[in-house]
Scaffold this motif. Structure first.
Motif, PDB file in Angstrom:
ATOM      1  N   THR A 167      30.767  43.248  40.198  1.00  0.00           N
ATOM      2  CA  THR A 167      31.481  43.863  39.209  1.00  0.00           C
ATOM      3  C   THR A 167      31.701  45.342  39.650  1.00  0.00           C
ATOM      4  O   THR A 167      30.771  45.931  40.240  1.00  0.00           O
ATOM      5  N   LYS A 168      32.795  46.287  39.615  1.00  0.00           N
ATOM      6  CA  LYS A 168      33.010  47.368  39.866  1.00  0.00           C
ATOM      7  C   LYS A 168      34.097  47.985  39.084  1.00  0.00           C
ATOM      8  O   LYS A 168      34.977  47.743  38.643  1.00  0.00           O
ATOM      9  N   SER A 169      33.642  49.066  38.459  1.00  0.00           N
ATOM     10  CA  SER A 169      34.458  50.107  37.752  1.00  0.00           C
ATOM     11  C   SER A 169      34.412  51.556  38.053  1.00  0.00           C
ATOM     12  O   SER A 169      33.218  52.028  38.347  1.00  0.00           O
ATOM     13  N   TYR A 170      35.325  52.153  37.616  1.00  0.00           N
ATOM     14  CA  TYR A 170      35.172  53.844  37.702  1.00  0.00           C
ATOM     15  C   TYR A 170      35.695  54.388  36.597  1.00  0.00           C
ATOM     16  O   TYR A 170      36.731  54.257  35.824  1.00  0.00           O
ATOM     17  N   GLY A 171      34.482  54.831  35.826  1.00  0.00           N
ATOM     18  CA  GLY A 171      34.600  55.139  34.215  1.00  0.00           C
ATOM     19  C   GLY A 171      35.035  54.086  33.295  1.00  0.00           C
ATOM     20  O   GLY A 171      34.253  53.092  33.511  1.00  0.00           O
ATOM     21  N   GLU A 172      36.005  54.078  32.858  1.00  0.00           N
ATOM     22  CA  GLU A 172      36.497  53.196  31.831  1.00  0.00           C
ATOM     23  C   GLU A 172      37.185  51.995  32.532  1.00  0.00           C
ATOM     24  O   GLU A 172      37.501  51.087  31.909  1.00  0.00           O
ATOM     25  N   ARG A 173      37.730  52.476  33.638  1.00  0.00           N
ATOM     26  CA  ARG A 173      38.943  51.354  34.410  1.00  0.00           C
ATOM     27  C   ARG A 173      38.017  50.399  35.177  1.00  0.00           C
ATOM     28  O   ARG A 173      37.162  50.922  36.133  1.00  0.00           O
ATOM     29  N   VAL A 174      37.920  49.252  34.750  1.00  0.00           N
ATOM     30  CA  VAL A 174      37.525  48.110  35.483  1.00  0.00           C
ATOM     31  C   VAL A 174      38.416  47.660  36.523  1.00  0.00           C
ATOM     32  O   VAL A 174      39.571  47.071  36.120  1.00  0.00           O
ATOM     33  N   LEU A 175      37.829  47.604  37.736  1.00  0.00           N
ATOM     34  CA  LEU A 175      38.833  46.914  38.779  1.00  0.00           C
ATOM     35  C   LEU A 175      38.436  45.446  38.649  1.00  0.00           C
ATOM     36  O   LEU A 175      39.635  44.849  39.045  1.00  0.00           O
ATOM     37  N   PHE A 176      37.312  45.085  38.629  1.00  0.00           N
ATOM     38  CA  PHE A 176      36.783  43.588  38.777  1.00  0.00           C
ATOM     39  C   PHE A 176      35.673  43.022  38.155  1.00  0.00           C
ATOM     40  O   PHE A 176      34.800  44.081  38.035  1.00  0.00           O
ATOM     41  N   GLN A 177      35.443  42.179  37.592  1.00  0.00           N
ATOM     42  CA  GLN A 177      34.375  41.782  36.810  1.00  0.00           C
ATOM     43  C   GLN A 177      33.723  40.391  37.078  1.00  0.00           C
ATOM     44  O   GLN A 177      34.529  39.384  36.993  1.00  0.00           O
ATOM     45  N   ASN A 178      32.527  40.527  37.472  1.00  0.00           N
ATOM     46  CA  ASN A 178      31.950  39.070  37.561  1.00  0.00           C
ATOM     47  C   ASN A 178      32.306  38.172  38.609  1.00  0.00           C
ATOM     48  O   ASN A 178      32.851  36.781  38.276  1.00  0.00           O
ATOM     49  N   ILE A 179      33.130  38.612  39.501  1.00  0.00           N
ATOM     50  CA  ILE A 179      33.862  37.889  40.743  1.00  0.00           C
ATOM     51  C   ILE A 179      33.034  36.997  41.706  1.00  0.00           C
ATOM     52  O   ILE A 179      31.952  37.737  42.158  1.00  0.00           O
ATOM     53  N   SER A 180      33.325  35.980  42.001  1.00  0.00           N
ATOM     54  CA  SER A 180      32.500  34.983  42.810  1.00  0.00           C
ATOM     55  C   SER A 180      33.423  34.366  44.067  1.00  0.00           C
ATOM     56  O   SER A 180      34.263  33.836  43.651  1.00  0.00           O
ATOM     57  N   PHE A 181      32.996  34.428  45.278  1.00  0.00           N
ATOM     58  CA  PHE A 181      33.709  33.450  46.027  1.00  0.00           C
ATOM     59  C   PHE A 181      32.944  33.476  47.432  1.00  0.00           C
ATOM     60  O   PHE A 181      31.853  34.188  47.643  1.00  0.00           O
ATOM     61  N   GLY A 225      46.351  49.243  43.443  1.00  0.00           N
ATOM     62  CA  GLY A 225      45.461  49.715  42.502  1.00  0.00           C
ATOM     63  C   GLY A 225      44.496  48.860  41.866  1.00  0.00           C
ATOM     64  O   GLY A 225      43.731  49.217  40.760  1.00  0.00           O
ATOM     65  N   SER A 226      44.692  47.571  42.235  1.00  0.00           N
ATOM     66  CA  SER A 226      43.538  46.600  41.487  1.00  0.00           C
ATOM     67  C   SER A 226      42.271  46.426  42.163  1.00  0.00           C
ATOM     68  O   SER A 226      41.266  46.122  41.606  1.00  0.00           O
ATOM     69  N   GLY A 227      42.141  47.221  43.386  1.00  0.00           N
ATOM     70  CA  GLY A 227      40.928  47.208  43.776  1.00  0.00           C
ATOM     71  C   GLY A 227      40.724  46.525  45.026  1.00  0.00           C
ATOM     72  O   GLY A 227      39.296  45.957  45.559  1.00  0.00           O
ATOM     73  N   LYS A 228      41.658  46.290  45.692  1.00  0.00           N
ATOM     74  CA  LYS A 228      41.463  45.363  47.161  1.00  0.00           C
ATOM     75  C   LYS A 228      40.640  46.111  48.068  1.00  0.00           C
ATOM     76  O   LYS A 228      39.735  45.734  48.795  1.00  0.00           O
ATOM     77  N   SER A 229      41.084  47.324  48.537  1.00  0.00           N
ATOM     78  CA  SER A 229      40.500  48.145  49.689  1.00  0.00           C
ATOM     79  C   SER A 229      38.877  48.445  49.134  1.00  0.00           C
ATOM     80  O   SER A 229      37.968  48.226  49.861  1.00  0.00           O
ATOM     81  N   THR A 230      38.832  48.458  47.632  1.00  0.00           N
ATOM     82  CA  THR A 230      37.486  48.873  47.323  1.00  0.00           C
ATOM     83  C   THR A 230      36.347  47.733  47.413  1.00  0.00           C
ATOM     84  O   THR A 230      35.367  47.943  47.962  1.00  0.00           O
ATOM     85  N   LEU A 231      37.328  46.372  47.332  1.00  0.00           N
ATOM     86  CA  LEU A 231      36.354  45.215  47.239  1.00  0.00           C
ATOM     87  C   LEU A 231      35.938  45.112  48.891  1.00  0.00           C
ATOM     88  O   LEU A 231      34.815  44.716  49.182  1.00  0.00           O
ATOM     89  N   ASN A 279      44.039  40.968  36.752  1.00  0.00           N
ATOM     90  CA  ASN A 279      43.406  41.390  35.571  1.00  0.00           C
ATOM     91  C   ASN A 279      41.889  41.180  35.630  1.00  0.00           C
ATOM     92  O   ASN A 279      41.330  40.599  34.686  1.00  0.00           O
ATOM     93  N   LYS A 280      41.202  41.640  36.652  1.00  0.00           N
ATOM     94  CA  LYS A 280      39.861  41.942  36.813  1.00  0.00           C
ATOM     95  C   LYS A 280      39.178  40.356  37.214  1.00  0.00           C
ATOM     96  O   LYS A 280      37.938  40.564  37.235  1.00  0.00           O
TER      97      LYS A 280
END
Length: 631
Positions: free
Chosen positions: A10-24, A39-45, A229-230
């Motif tokens: 899970t990763k968020s910035y303040g109230e903005r949640v990029l992804f939540q409980n993802i597994s692979f 802006g969905s969080g690809k580079s952050t991941l 959608n996270k």
């Protein structure tokens, strides 16, 4: 066994949640593409996977002792180092093995004692294990393919594109077992991309990449994971399979949401009844209502990017180039180039990096002067230039200020107009993002904003220099739809073969040394024709090599051998087979000329034609040999 396991991340910035409980997980040899909207969080991941960023919760595990490399979108190199330092620094086990082997050889040469002999033996075993004997040859091939000739050059003097290729070369030389790549095809020309495709297909390294290049994705990857959608969705197949299954998933999700909304209306009515008695209502029903509320809030019907801005009127004369020349010192860029643009022209520009494609665009736009020749734009022409450099504005400006600096209201193609805020919303910048500083936008969001500022000026002649860089797949698809219906002229410089195949019908091919050839068709048409010509030249060369000794024997012996009954029968059979093969070849060539833009199908037809040509050459050679005896 997985080389990489990601659990409940899970990763968020303040109230903005990029992804939540993802597994692979990714296992040995898997080549996986990560796709998502900008802006969905690809580079952050990717940064979290490499330890350059920290997740809020969850676990990332690489298998112990595997070599992992990361190709960043904007690679960083220590200031002052040379290209050679950058390529061979760090934990490079192959290079280390070569160094240890050379050291052992030196020791044995000066003192061949048992200890040194054992060191040499161990070094040779390690060289065998790592297949390091042809290391130098492999390095030279990689540097040649990626156009990195000068190892003594300082990294500080290199452009952003050259640094990206240098970083890619370093990774390929190191041969890690697992590599993460953020837009690996950016700054590569088409030949480099096709070589990299082939290299990754042959190599057993595991790959997780973020890329917008659909042919590259289709040819290299065997699995796609989508961040939407996270949530993460898995697709075991190529890009075409992903599109099909994604459409099914979204259709089913929309059906589910429609059903949930109908239920929500009934439940809302029930909840609103007797509000003072809410505490006595069924707890299970209240919980179900809360779940419904969350479900509907979590999935919104996606708005599509709308590119319906107005285009200026196009007059009779568009743009004429006559005898244009340009060179820098001894380097010729353009030599005596002529072309008259027609209404609706869609030109793609193809050529290696550094042959002058961007200089050509600058000359057309009047940003750079030609050495000779005449450039005559029509009076009604309004250029729109979407360049590689991006927005030339202060990063501390807010998004809406960038648009308002151009116009408060923007005319649309249907005669209506939109306010700056409404137009930004259509371009997928919601109100909360419009007051964000430009510096906070992702690379793709900045590119989308740049595209908006170009189209706001109502151009009727678009010049797009690498327009696909950093745009997400959804934005690319909509941009392609817009350009297909665009009535003005378009010039496109891009390494994205899919984008070019879909949009252009004529090519300017920059061969180097000032030579610019024209070709009618898209990139795949050009590539297939080039492959056929290369194959024909190769076959012709082989025929000459085979025919020469036969001719020499005939001259030397001057004896005409008699033909046997069996050879006569073979001669007659070959005549029929040659005619049949010629007919098949003509049929396939007609099919190729009228084929759809299906890249795989056209490649298959091309390979079949090449096989027939080879077969035809062999049969013709044998027939000629037998015909000599028939005389």
């Amino acid at each position: 066994m997985n080389l990489l396991s990601v659990e409940q991340l899970t990763k968020s910035y303040g109230e903005r949640v990029l992804f939540q409980n993802i597994s692979f997980g990714i296992s040995q040899g898997q080549k996986v593409a990560l796709v998502a909207k900008n802006g969905s969080g690809k580079s952050t991941l990717l940064q979290i996977l490499t330890g350059k960023n920290i997740a809020d919760s969850g676990k990332v595990t690489f298998r112990k002792d595997i070599r992992v490399s990361f190709l960043e979108q904007e690679p960083f190199f220590t200031s002052g180092i040379t290209v050679s330092d950058a390529l061979f620094a760090g934990d490079n086990v192959v290079l280390d093995a070569v160094k240890q082997y050379e050291k052992a050889v030196d020791l044995v040469t000066h003192d061949p004692n048992d200890a040194n002999q054992e060191l040499l033996q161990n070094a040779m075993i390690k060289m065998d294990t790592l297949q390091a004997w042809d290391y130098e040859t492999k390095v030279k091939q990689i540097l040649s393919q990626l156009n990195i000739p000068d190892l003594d050059k300082t990294v500080d003097s290199m452009s952003g594109g050259q640094k990206k290729r240098l970083a890619l070369a370093r990774i390929l030389i190191e041969e890690p077992e697992f590599v993460l790549m953020d837009e690996p095809t950016n700054h590569l020309d088409v030949d480099m991309i096709e070589w990299l495709e082939s290299y990754l297909e042959r190599n057993n390294m595991s790959v997780l990449m973020v890329t917008h290049d659909r042919y590259f994705l289709d040819n290299v990857c065997n699995e796609i994971i989508e961040l939407d959608n996270k949530t993460l969705y898995h697709y075991n197949g190529n890009y075409a399979y992903f599109l099909e299954k994604k459409a099914e998933r979204e259709f089913n999700a929309d059906q589910e949401i429609t059903k949930a909304r109908n239920t929500f209306r009934k439940e809302l009515e029930w909840v609103r009844k007797q509000p003072k008695a809410r505490g006595t209502k069924s707890k299970s029903r209240l919980d179900a209502f809360d779940d419904l509320t969350e479900k509907i809030a979590g999935r919104k019907i996606e708005k599509e990017l709308q590119l319906n801005v107005k285009m200026s009127r196009v007059g009779g004369k568009i743009l004429e180039l006559e005898g244009v020349k340009k060179q820098f010192g001894d380097l010729k860029i353009i030599n005596q180039f002529d072309y008259v643009f027609k209404k609706g022209d869609r030109i793609g520009i193809v050529g290696k990096n550094g042959v002058g494609k961007s200089t050509f665009l600058n000359i057309i736009l009047g940003l750079e002067k030609a050495d000779a020749g005449k450039i005559s734009p029509g009076e009604t022409i309004v250029f729109g230039y979407f360049d590689q450099k991006g927005l030339n504005i202060k990063e501390d400006k807010r998004v809406i200020e960038v648009v308002k600096d151009i116009a408060e209201f923007i005319p649309l193609a249907d005669g209506s107009s939109l306010s700056a805020s409404m137009l930004l919303t259509q371009f997928l910048f919601p109100p909360e993002l419009q007051y964000t500083f430009v510096s906070k936008l992702s690379g793709g969001e900045k590119r989308r904003l740049h595209l908006l500022t170009v189209l706001m000026k109502n151009p009727n002649f678009l010049i797009l220099d690498e327009p696909t860089n950093d745009l997400d797949l959804d934005s690319l698809a909509v941009l392609e739809d817009f350009l297909e219906n665009y009535k003005g002229c378009v010039i496109i410089v891009t390494h994205d073969r899919y984008f070019m195949d879909r949009l252009v019908d004529h090519l300017f091919i920059f061969e180097g040394s000032g030579v610019i050839d024209g070709f009618t068709g898209n990139y795949t048409d050009y590539r297939l024709e080039k492959m056929l010509k290369e194959k024909q030249l190769e076959q012709a060369s082989k025929v000459q090599q085979v025919a020469a000794p036969v001719k020499t024997v005939e001259v030397e012996t001057k004896v005409k051998p008699k033909i046997s009954y069996k050879e006569k029968l073979e001669y007659e059979t070959l005549e029929k087979e040659i005619a049949t093969t010629e007919a098949k070849k003509s049929e396939l060539e007609n099919k190729l000329n009228t084929a759809t833009s299906d890249h795989a199908e056209m490649t298959k037809i091309s390979e079949q034609i090449a096989t027939l040509i080879s077969d035809l050459d062999k049969k013709t050679m044998r027939w000629l040999e037998l015909s000599e005896k028939m005389e």
